[in-house]
Write a protein that holds these residues in place. Structure first.
Motif, mmCIF file in Angstrom:
data_model
loop_
_atom_site.group_PDB
_atom_site.id
_atom_site.type_symbol
_atom_site.label_atom_id
_atom_site.label_comp_id
_atom_site.label_asym_id
_atom_site.label_seq_id
_atom_site.Cartn_x
_atom_site.Cartn_y
_atom_site.Cartn_z
ATOM 1 N N ALA A 20 0.843 -1.253 0.132
ATOM 2 C CA ALA A 20 0.244 0.131 -0.054
ATOM 3 C C ALA A 20 0.955 1.322 -0.022
ATOM 4 N N ASN A 21 2.162 1.158 0.483
ATOM 5 C CA ASN A 21 3.051 2.404 0.493
ATOM 6 C C ASN A 21 3.880 2.455 -0.664
ATOM 7 N N ARG A 22 3.609 1.498 -1.474
ATOM 8 C CA ARG A 22 4.554 2.046 -2.729
ATOM 9 C C ARG A 22 4.125 3.198 -3.696
ATOM 10 N N HIS A 23 2.859 3.317 -3.696
ATOM 11 C CA HIS A 23 2.390 4.405 -4.708
ATOM 12 C C HIS A 23 2.733 4.280 -6.050
ATOM 13 N N GLY A 24 2.621 3.198 -6.719
ATOM 14 C CA GLY A 24 3.140 3.214 -8.183
ATOM 15 C C GLY A 24 4.485 3.031 -8.537
ATOM 16 N N LYS A 25 5.463 3.036 -7.400
ATOM 17 C CA LYS A 25 6.831 2.949 -7.623
ATOM 18 C C LYS A 25 7.197 1.474 -7.937
ATOM 19 N N ILE A 26 8.228 1.415 -8.706
ATOM 20 C CA ILE A 26 8.747 0.096 -8.918
ATOM 21 C C ILE A 26 9.522 -0.606 -7.857
ATOM 22 N N ALA A 27 9.610 -1.826 -7.665
ATOM 23 C CA ALA A 27 10.370 -2.678 -6.524
ATOM 24 C C ALA A 27 11.911 -2.480 -6.752
ATOM 25 N N LYS A 28 12.675 -2.104 -6.084
ATOM 26 C CA LYS A 28 14.165 -2.026 -6.406
ATOM 27 C C LYS A 28 14.849 -3.415 -5.999
ATOM 28 N N THR A 29 15.695 -3.827 -6.877
ATOM 29 C CA THR A 29 16.435 -4.757 -6.222
ATOM 30 C C THR A 29 17.590 -4.672 -5.468
ATOM 31 N N LYS A 30 17.628 -5.091 -4.459
ATOM 32 C CA LYS A 30 18.782 -4.860 -3.243
ATOM 33 C C LYS A 30 20.000 -5.676 -3.921
ATOM 34 N N LYS A 31 21.124 -4.971 -3.743
ATOM 35 C CA LYS A 31 22.398 -5.344 -4.433
ATOM 36 C C LYS A 31 23.332 -5.747 -3.029
ATOM 37 N N GLY A 32 24.098 -6.707 -3.329
ATOM 38 C CA GLY A 32 25.095 -7.182 -2.267
ATOM 39 C C GLY A 32 24.852 -8.526 -2.012
ATOM 40 N N ASN A 33 25.400 -9.035 -1.088
ATOM 41 C CA ASN A 33 25.526 -10.207 -0.693
ATOM 42 C C ASN A 33 24.520 -10.338 0.720
ATOM 43 N N PHE A 34 23.506 -11.205 0.572
ATOM 44 C CA PHE A 34 22.527 -11.451 1.450
ATOM 45 C C PHE A 34 22.670 -12.867 2.517
ATOM 46 N N ALA A 35 23.818 -13.546 1.863
ATOM 47 C CA ALA A 35 24.002 -14.922 2.437
ATOM 48 C C ALA A 35 23.989 -14.886 4.111
ATOM 49 N N ALA A 36 23.142 -15.545 4.656
ATOM 50 C CA ALA A 36 23.366 -15.776 6.184
ATOM 51 C C ALA A 36 24.185 -17.069 6.366
ATOM 52 N N PRO A 37 24.780 -17.127 7.434
ATOM 53 C CA PRO A 37 25.684 -18.378 7.541
ATOM 54 C C PRO A 37 24.663 -19.354 8.235
#
Length: 100
Positions: A20-37
């Motif tokens: 609801a709070n996006r208001h027509g904006k596109i979703a941004k792809t997060k960059k970087g390493n999100f690997a959890a041990p």
């Protein structure tokens, strides 16, 4: 007694609704390493070993790139991670980096 279809006019549950709070904006792809041990001890040791190996290989490749740039007559400045310490240590490191 037979019932009619229970979910006849329902929306597709597999399709996620837009926030609801996006208001027509596109979703941004997060960059970087999100690997959890991993949580298991045996897998955690293998993960730590692999991470240490990757770090060593990256450092070696960075030094090689700096050396090749210096050989070609250029200068490649490799980025260093920020120093975590007192303000005095950060100031000394900053002044020594400027002097180079």
């Amino acid at each position: 007694m037979a019932q009619k279809a229970l979910f006849k006019n329902k929306k597709n549950p597999s399709q996620k609704a837009v926030a609801a709070n996006r208001h027509g904006k596109i979703a941004k792809t997060k960059k970087g390493n999100f690997a959890a041990p991993p949580k298991k001890a045996s897998l955690l040791k293998a993960y730590a070993d692999n991470k240490a190996l990757t770090t060593a290989i990256n450092k070696r490749n960075e030094k090689a790139a700096v050396g090749q740039a210096a050989q070609a007559g250029g200068r490649l400045k490799s980025m260093q991670p920020p120093i975590n310490g007192t303000a005095d240590q950060r100031q000394k490191a900053k002044s020594s980096a400027v002097a180079r």
